[in-house]
Design a protein around this motif. Sequence first.
Motif: not given
Length: 661
Positions: A225, A221, A141, A139, A143-146, A148, A223
């Motif tokens: 929340s 890969d 964390n 995870y 500016s654009q959490p995703k 991978r 996005a």
Amino acid sequence: MVKFFIISAVSRTRHLELVNEKSDIYDSADAYGLSYQEKMLEGKGTADSPFKIEVSIQNKSDKAFEGIIHLELEAKGPADFYLPGFMYGSNRGDKPWKVDCKYPRLNSSVTNPSDSDCPLSSFYMVRGDRLSHPCALMYINGSQPKIRGFHTSPYYCEKDFVQYGGFTCNSKRQTVGYTFGYENAPWLFVQSHTILPRQTSGNYFTLQPNQTISQIFYIYDFAASSPTDIHKAIRNVYDAYHQTPRKSVSLDEAVKDLSLAICDYAWLPLQKCYSGFVREDGFDENGQEKFSYNVIPSISWTNGIVVAYPQLVASARLQNQKMREQALCCIQHIVDNSLNKKSSLPYETFDGQKWSCRGWWYGGMHSGGHSAYLDGQFAYYLLKAYLFEKENGTIHDDWLAFSKTVVAALEREINRLGEYPFIYSEDDGSGIEYDSLGSSWALAASIMLALTTNDTKNIPLFEKSITHYYESFIARLECYGSPLDTDKAPDNEGVLAFIRAAMLLHQITKNQLYLDYMETALYQEFSYKFCYNGRIEVPPLSRLKWSSCGGSITSVCNPHIHPMSSSIVGEMAYFIEHAKKDARTVGYIKSRMEDTILWGCQTYNHFDGEYDYGKKGWMSERFCYSQGLVVEKYKDGKLASTWFALMPWASSSILEGLLDV
């Protein structure tokens, strides 16, 4: 095309040097004449449609390569790491670590860990079958959490099995990875007090001159929340690798076998409780079989009401009066004698002379006293027993009065966050230690009492409490503080208490939020639950073709499967009945429930000695699916993959779930 993985390799000779250097930095694959290719096949990188790539590695040199090949996927941002059943975040690597129980802890500052650093390390590498699901996820964390990561086979196979693979994580380099061949690095954690050096035999991979190997990888890969989006990938991994547990006996047969074995072999009339362990002990001079008992009495887990309640229900199913009398005797003995009047909480153990809080677990606790895990669990099951008896025409007013006293004492020390204490003082019942999901057993007891008495005045307090436990533990995927002997290692047991509390609160309020909480907690439990049937090497499990699918790993500290998760079959069924979810979600949870039921029905003695010990219906708590916790031995000194003892609480976990079907 930009490649997903970074490849490196180490020969067997060079690996021995790395072991001395305490390093995981491999050499360039080119140094060994290894070429690497990736071929994109399909996919979008999402949870439901990951990139599907074919990885090919060729030995272009004129010498055989013997060593380990490492593929790493970079986070490209600050990451937490999730290797299901093995690593959750950092396994509390930033928390106090000089404690009795050791378990893998990630800490990016410890790049070349010596034995004095154990268990801190910036990297962990582990044989693939140590994980409940063959995947490594991050995870990120930023500016654009995703999310991978990837999933792939835990083994390299051609026509047949060739070698185990391995999964890795590195908090310094911010990578997860896969190895052809494997490592247990920087140490092999057999158990918290059995930690072996890094492996240097039997773990290498051989690639002959001009030989090419290939394997399919699925890359995620997408996005995200929150960290809970990890569960979306795990559900897809389940779909990809799921294998049904072996089918054995019917539910009715399992209920009969397990409950009769407890009734006939584990009841101790003088102690008015069930034995913690029952072992075969030869024969007397008349040729009669003898048994030895390790009593370790407890009011709840391990051999109190968690055994008595399922036995009580089973006795009605089987019309067995002896079984019923045993269960009632156990419960009544605790209700009549265990209450500590200074704290209004029950003492948890009895040595034949005196009640106290000093059970076998006492030496492993940080603060001695009453445990919310045990006291809350006892009150919860006492109320379930009260309701069961009431429905069948018998009212135990003293059971209800006892429960009210205990629950009031548990609730009195709830802190401003809504959390119950983990430990209460024996002297006055004040809260002396918090920070534990295990104390949600006290919350489950509180809600159970409200449901039993139809007294809803404290519901706002319970709603605050369950939201605290959800946000502080479940939503962070960092669930710890349940078993009393693991120094708050990430574990599965507290999740089971939370699931019960969420279900009960939904029963009362009908608020969809608590079904949502329950769903996420079920997913967290499933992260410990095997999705496939591992390749077992150690008897008796190897000989029996025993199934790991459906069984849940206990914790990152105790790497074995024990059956406590089988006790929440009823809760899974409740969710399936009440959830307003899409068909795939409901089908997924139903499949997990079916795995759990089948696993329980196949994991005990169906005839005398099936598991190389014991009688029909006997079952232990230990099932070793990998190298973890393989410490039990046969009489000839060879290692065994289970414990050779009847452990009634383990059988009762299976029983509780089956009786709720």
